[in-house]
Write a protein that holds these residues in place. Structure first.
Motif, PDB file in Angstrom:
ATOM      1  N   GLU A  30      19.622 -36.462  39.114  1.00  0.00           N
ATOM      2  CA  GLU A  30      18.931 -35.175  39.109  1.00  0.00           C
ATOM      3  C   GLU A  30      17.892 -35.205  37.997  1.00  0.00           C
ATOM      4  O   GLU A  30      18.116 -35.765  36.929  1.00  0.00           O
ATOM      5  N   SER A  31      16.755 -34.571  38.245  1.00  0.00           N
ATOM      6  CA  SER A  31      15.647 -34.675  37.293  1.00  0.00           C
ATOM      7  C   SER A  31      15.520 -33.462  36.387  1.00  0.00           C
ATOM      8  O   SER A  31      14.763 -33.481  35.425  1.00  0.00           O
ATOM      9  N   GLY A  32      16.242 -32.392  36.727  1.00  0.00           N
ATOM     10  CA  GLY A  32      16.007 -31.148  35.998  1.00  0.00           C
ATOM     11  C   GLY A  32      14.928 -30.306  36.673  1.00  0.00           C
ATOM     12  O   GLY A  32      14.739 -29.147  36.342  1.00  0.00           O
ATOM     13  N   VAL A  33      14.201 -30.910  37.622  1.00  0.00           N
ATOM     14  CA  VAL A  33      13.204 -30.172  38.395  1.00  0.00           C
ATOM     15  C   VAL A  33      13.834 -29.894  39.758  1.00  0.00           C
ATOM     16  O   VAL A  33      14.261 -30.820  40.440  1.00  0.00           O
ATOM     17  N   CYS A  36      14.082 -32.139  43.048  1.00  0.00           N
ATOM     18  CA  CYS A  36      13.434 -33.441  42.845  1.00  0.00           C
ATOM     19  C   CYS A  36      14.373 -34.372  42.100  1.00  0.00           C
ATOM     20  O   CYS A  36      15.095 -33.952  41.206  1.00  0.00           O
ATOM     21  N   MET A  37      14.344 -35.637  42.457  1.00  0.00           N
ATOM     22  CA  MET A  37      15.214 -36.588  41.766  1.00  0.00           C
ATOM     23  C   MET A  37      14.375 -37.608  41.000  1.00  0.00           C
ATOM     24  O   MET A  37      13.189 -37.784  41.257  1.00  0.00           O
ATOM     25  N   VAL A  38      15.035 -38.278  40.058  1.00  0.00           N
ATOM     26  CA  VAL A  38      14.442 -39.452  39.433  1.00  0.00           C
ATOM     27  C   VAL A  38      15.013 -40.665  40.157  1.00  0.00           C
ATOM     28  O   VAL A  38      16.230 -40.794  40.266  1.00  0.00           O
ATOM     29  N   GLU A 167      10.682 -33.278  47.017  1.00  0.00           N
ATOM     30  CA  GLU A 167       9.656 -34.321  47.078  1.00  0.00           C
ATOM     31  C   GLU A 167      10.318 -35.599  47.558  1.00  0.00           C
ATOM     32  O   GLU A 167      11.427 -35.923  47.142  1.00  0.00           O
TER      33      GLU A 167
ATOM     34  N   TYR B  67      10.620 -43.908  39.731  1.00  0.00           N
ATOM     35  CA  TYR B  67       9.796 -42.809  40.225  1.00  0.00           C
ATOM     36  C   TYR B  67      10.312 -41.482  39.692  1.00  0.00           C
ATOM     37  O   TYR B  67      11.501 -41.177  39.800  1.00  0.00           O
ATOM     38  N   PHE B  68       9.406 -40.698  39.127  1.00  0.00           N
ATOM     39  CA  PHE B  68       9.741 -39.410  38.520  1.00  0.00           C
ATOM     40  C   PHE B  68       9.044 -38.286  39.295  1.00  0.00           C
ATOM     41  O   PHE B  68       8.061 -38.526  39.998  1.00  0.00           O
ATOM     42  N   PRO B  69       9.541 -37.043  39.140  1.00  0.00           N
ATOM     43  CA  PRO B  69       9.009 -35.944  39.964  1.00  0.00           C
ATOM     44  C   PRO B  69       7.522 -35.671  39.761  1.00  0.00           C
ATOM     45  O   PRO B  69       6.999 -35.762  38.650  1.00  0.00           O
ATOM     46  N   PHE B  71       6.382 -32.685  40.161  1.00  0.00           N
ATOM     47  CA  PHE B  71       6.299 -31.357  39.541  1.00  0.00           C
ATOM     48  C   PHE B  71       6.960 -31.341  38.170  1.00  0.00           C
ATOM     49  O   PHE B  71       8.036 -31.906  37.989  1.00  0.00           O
ATOM     50  N   PRO B  73       8.149 -28.569  35.215  1.00  0.00           N
ATOM     51  CA  PRO B  73       8.286 -27.151  34.852  1.00  0.00           C
ATOM     52  C   PRO B  73       7.448 -26.830  33.616  1.00  0.00           C
ATOM     53  O   PRO B  73       7.334 -27.652  32.703  1.00  0.00           O
ATOM     54  N   TYR B  76       8.631 -27.612  30.043  1.00  0.00           N
ATOM     55  CA  TYR B  76       8.572 -28.967  29.496  1.00  0.00           C
ATOM     56  C   TYR B  76       7.331 -29.139  28.637  1.00  0.00           C
ATOM     57  O   TYR B  76       7.334 -29.883  27.652  1.00  0.00           O
ATOM     58  N   ARG B 134      18.313 -38.517  28.392  1.00  0.00           N
ATOM     59  CA  ARG B 134      19.614 -38.705  29.047  1.00  0.00           C
ATOM     60  C   ARG B 134      20.053 -40.169  28.976  1.00  0.00           C
ATOM     61  O   ARG B 134      21.236 -40.478  28.903  1.00  0.00           O
TER      62      ARG B 134
END
Lengths: 508, 508
Positions: A30-33, A36-38, A167, B67-69, B71, B73, B76, B134
Motif C-alpha cells: 500500500e502506498s498511502g495514496v 494506489c500501490m507501490v 492506477e 513503480y510509485f503512484p 498521485f 496527496p 506530502y 517504511r
C-alpha cells in the motif's frame, strides 16, 4: 506436517494468502495514496519481463509504439455516449493547475481553475482516435497499427493489489483498418497473441473466446477475452481484444478515401493487458511457501546464496560463487541468456534462502565451505521444494553437472508449472450440465471451478434476466470459448435450442 | 545551390527549423490537449532506445526499478516547504473522482469531491521518501537504490515539443544512504553515468559540473548537471543529479539505527533524464535535410528501400531485399545486433528515400533492377549526404562488400556525429574573458556559444545581484565544469579573488 514459509495457507483463507504472498515476496505494498500501490522491485521486475516478451510479440505482428497524453479533455468523451457511460463513474478529474497557501494550508488556487476539466485517461480510445483522424486520409494510410505502454486511472471503490487498483500499468493497442474483415482479423490475431503469451511465457493456461453482449467494452461491437482459472476456482479476465467497428471512428471522425475515391469510416480495434496479469500469476502458481515464478518471466532465474559465516574461508566461497555466476550467465535457456544473481546482501543464508523461496525464484543454489571443497553446489528447485519425508529437497550436485543441466532444469520448471496449472483447469471445468438446477448445485461447494453450458445466446432484456439469475448465485458469464464443442440440446437458461456453449464462473 | 529536404534552414530560423524537423521526421505532434504532445513511432522509437541503453547502465550500477503512484496527496508536499515552493505554481490538481451529466454537459460531480486533493506528480521525492521511511529501519537496509520510468506533469505556461511539455516521460532515480560520503559518491556516479551515456550513446558532447546555488533543485544541498551545446549556441540541461542531504529524510522521516544503535537520518539523492534529451538530439545532430540519428539510438539503423514500379520484375527486387535484410540482421555493430528495416509501404521510392533522410536513418540502401542484375546496392550515408558537386552521394557498392562493411560503417557514423558535435562545442566555448564588459561583448553576436569565466562563488543576495546582471543579457549560469582548469585572477562579477570557473550561456 511440513512447516510452511507463509503463516496462512490457500486452503485456510485464499484472500489472506494472496495478500501475504504479495507482502512476503516483496511484490508490492500500500502506498498511502488511496487505491494506489507501490510496485516493489520483485513485482516490477516481473512486469518488466512481461513487457519485454509481450512487446517483442506486439512488434513482431507489425505494431509500433507511440505515446499519447495522460489527460483527455472532457469534450472528447462527450462525443461517444456509450463509452462515457461506461467510465464516467470512475474518472479522476483535474480541475486546477496551481496550488496556493491559504491559512497555512496548500489548496488548489481558485485563480487557476481550468476552463475545461481534464480527465486522467481511463483508456485512450478517444484521444488516440483524435490522432488517427489526423493521420488517416487515404486508404494508403491504412492500416494504422500502434500500441502504447502507459498508466491509466479508474477510480475503483474497492481495490485489491494488482487485481483492481485506481492506477494501473498496461499496454493498449489501437488500430484502424479499411475493412471490417481486416479489423476483425486484427482483433482475433491479438487475442491469439495474448493467449499464446499467457500459455508460453506465464505458463498460465487460459480460455480464449468472445464475451457475451452484457460484458462488452463500452462502445465495442465485439469483445474477446482470455480467462484464467485461479486456484480458488474463480476466473480472472487476463486480457481483452475489442472490435470497435465505427463507434470511435464516427465519434472522432476517422475517415479515409477508398481506392474508388469515396469517403469511408475506418474500422478500429483496441486490445490490452495490464499489471492484473501479475495478480493472476500469483493465484495460478503460488503455493503455501509463497510465489513460484515461471522462469521466462522471473527477474532472476537462478539465485546463488553463499553461506558466509564472517570467517576468512568466506572469501573462497564468494570467489567460487562469482565464477559460478559467470558460467551460468553464459548459458541460454528458453531462448534468452540465463539470468543468475549472486545474493551478497548482509543477511543470514537461511533468511536469504527462505526469502527467495517466498519470492519464487525458480532455482536457488546454496554454496557452503563443504560444497567448495567437494566442487559441488546445493540446489533447490522451487517446483519441487520438499522431499516425500517433508524435508527441504536440497540436492548436492557436482558444480559442472549443475552448469551443464541448468538450462534444461529451467525449461523443465517452466513446463512443470504450465502442466500443473493446465491439469487443474481441465479438471475443474464441468461440461455435462443440462439444466439450471444442476448449475446451482455445481456452485454450492467451496471451490466449484467453472461450468461450460449450452445457451441460446439471448439478447437485450432476455439476457439481462439471465444475468440477474446468475448474479443471485454470484456467477458471471466469462466467454464463449473459441474451441468449445458445438452446442447441443436446449439452453439451460431459456429452454430454447442452444446455439453455442458459454463459460459460467465466479470471477475476480 | 543544393536543394534541401526541409523548407527552412537552421541559419534562417533555428526555432522554425526545430519544429519543422519534428514534423517532417514524424517525431511528434500537438495532441489537442494543452501542453501535451503525441510522440509518434519514430520519436518514441528513439526514446525506447534511450530507455534500453540507459536502463542497462542504471541496473549495472546496482539500481532496481520500481513503480510509485502517479498521485501525491497535498499533505506530502506540505512537509517540505522549499520543495513545494519550487513546484506549487505548476501542479495539475485532481479534485473529483466522478463525472455527471448536467444540462447535457459532462461536469465533475460535486458529490464526488476528494477530501484531500491529489497532485499529479511533478517529481516523486515526497511519495518515494514515504516508501523509504517504511523500508529503512537499520543500517542493514541501506543503501536503497531504486529507479522508476514514469510520466510526470509540470504545468508550464509556454511549451515546446520535447523541451518543455506539461506532461513528459523520464526516469527518476532515488537512493538512500547511511553516510554523506556515500550519498555524494552516488550523486557523482550517476552524473558520470549520464555524461558517458550522452557521449557514447547519443554522440552528444556534454559538460558535467555543479550548478550554482540559484539553480539548485528545490530541496537539494547540491545539484549537478550535464549541459549540451545546441547548434544555435544555446545550452540545454540534459540531465541532473542531486545530493539531497537530509531534506527529504527529515520531512518524510527516513531514519535508521546505525551500527552503534543510534537513530540517524538517511542521506538521499535523486537524478533524472527525460524526453527532453530527444530535443537535444535534434538540435545537436539535425541538419537542413532533417534529423540525423546516431546509430546507437536509431530505431532502424539501415533502411532498405526497394525501387518498385508495379511490374513483374518487382518480385525479384523484393526477394533480393529480403535476403539482404536477413544478412544484415545477422551482423553486430556497436555491441548489438544490427537493426535493418525493409520498407514495403505503398509509396514511391523517392518519397520513401527522402522520408528516411528527414527521419535521419543512418544508412539508406536503395535497390533497383540494375542493382539486382549487378549484385549491387545503392548506399546513402546520412552523415555525408551530398558530394562536393552538390549531388546526392549515393554509392553503388557490391552487395557482399556492403554486408561486410555495414557494421563498420555504422560505427563510423556514430563516431563522425560525435566528433562533429564535439568540435563545434569546443570551438564555441570562450575561456579568455577577464572582465564583465568582455562578457557583454562576447554575447552580442548571433550564435555566441558559451563563456567559461572566473568567479568568486558569491552567495545569497550577492549571487542574486549577479544573476540579475546576467538575466539582463538573457544569460544564465550553467554549471562549474568538473574538469575546468583552476580559477585564477579576479571574479568577473565582483572583483573578489576567483575560486572556480563557471559556464555562462543562453539556455533552453
Amino acid at each position: 506436517m511440513i512447516k510452511r514459509a507463509l503463516n496462512v495457507t490457500r486452503e485456510a483463507d485464499f484472500a489472506a494468502w494472496y495478500q501475504t504472498v504479495i507482502t512476503e515476496a516483496d511484490m508490492a505494498e500500500e502506498s498511502g495514496v488511496r487505491g494506489c500501490m507501490v510496485i516493489r522491485p520483485w513485482g516490477y521486475g516481473i512486469w518488466e519481463r512481461i513487457q519485454r516478451l509481450l512487446d517483442d510479440r506486439i512488434k513482431a505482428t507489425g505494431h509500433e509504439n507511440c505515446y499519447f497524453p495522460l489527460f483527455i479533455p472532457l469534450s472528447y468523451f462527450e462525443k461517444e455516449a456509450e463509452h462515457v457511460d461506461g467510465f464516467a463513474k470512475e474518472m479522476a478529474v483535474v480541475t486546477h493547475h496551481r496550488l496556493v497557501q491559504k491559512d497555512g494550508k496548500l489548496v488548489p488556487d481558485p485563480e487557476a481553475k481550468l476552463e475545461e476539466p481534464l480527465v486522467v485517461r481511463p483508456t485512450s480510445e478517444t484521444v488516440i482516435g483524435a490522432a488517427f483522424s489526423r493521420w488517416v486520409q487515404s486508404w494508403r494510410d491504412l492500416p494504422v497499427l500502434i500500441n502504447q505502454w502507459a498508466n491509466v486511472v479508474r477510480w475503483e471503490m474497492r481495490t485489491r493489489m494488482f487485481l483492481r487498483t485506481a492506477e494501473f500499468l498496461w499496454q493498449e493497442g489501437h488500430t484502424a483498418h479499411a475493412t471490417v474483415e481486416e479489423a476483425r482479423e486484427e482483433t482475433m490475431k491479438m487475442l491469439e497473441v495474448y493467449r499464446s503469451f499467457a500459455e508460453d511465457c506465464l505458463a498460465m493456461p487460459v480460455v480464449a473466446g468472445e464475451k457475451p453482449e452484457n460484458e462488452r467494452f463500452p462502445g465495442a461491437v465485439a469483445t474477446y477475452s482470455i480467462e484464467a482459472m485461479m486456484q480458488d476456482g474463480k476466473a480472472l479476465q487476463a486480457g481483452t481484444s475489442h472490435f470497435l467497428g465505427t463507434t470511435f471512428s464516427s465519434a472522432q471522425n476517422i475517415k479515409f478515401q477508398n481506392a474508388e475515391g469515396q469517403q469511408e469510416l475506418a474500422q478500429t480495434t483496441s486490445w490490452g493487458v495490464s499489471t492484473r496479469m501479475i495478480g493472476g500469476l500469483i493465484m495460478v502458481h503460488g503455493d503455501d511457501d509463497g510465489l513460484r515464478v515461471p522462469p521466462r518471466v522471473a527477474p532472476w532465474q537462478i539465485v546463488i546464496v553463499p553461506m558466509l559465516r564472517d570467517v576468512p574461508e568466506d572469501q573462497a566461497i564468494t570467489d567460487y560463487c562469482k565464477a559460478l555466476q559467470a558460467d551460468l550467465a553464459k548459458l541460454s535457456a528458453l531462448g534468452e541468456p540465463v539470468r543468475a544473481l549472486l545474493d551478497l546482501k548482509p543477511a543470514k543464508a537461511a533468511t536469504k534462502r527462505w526469502g527467495w523461496v517466498k519470492k519464487g525464484a525458480p532455482i536457488i543454489v546454496e554454496v557452503g565451505g563443504r560444497d567448495v571443497a567437494g566442487g559441488n553446489v546445493s540446489v533447490v528447485r522451487r517446483d519441487r521444494l520438499y522431499r516425500e519425508d517433508g524435508k527441504l529437497d536440497s540436492a548436492v550436485i557436482a558444480r559442472t553437472d549443475f552448469v551443464n543441466d541448468a538450462a534444461q532444469m529451467l525449461e523443465s520448471i517452466q513446463t512443470t508449472l504450465h502442466e500443473q496449472a493446465r491439469e487443474r483447469m481441465d479438471a475443474n471445468i464441468t461440461r455435462g450440465i443440462t439444466e439450471f438446477a444442476e448449475l446451482e448445485q455445481a456452485f454450492e461447494g467451496e471451490k466449484p471451478g467453472w461450468a461450460e453450458v449450452n445457451w441460446a445466446k439471448p439478447t437485450g432484456a432476455d439476457l439481462d434476466q439471465v444475468v440477474q439469475r446468475l448474479k443471485a448465485l454470484k456467477l458471471t458469464f466469462r466467454n464463449v470459448p473459441s474451441d468449445a464443442s458445438p452446442a447441443q440440446g436446449a439452453c439451460i437458461f431459456t429452454g430454447a435450442p442452444a446455439v453455442e456453449r458459454i463459460l459460467v464462473a465466479r470471477a475476480y
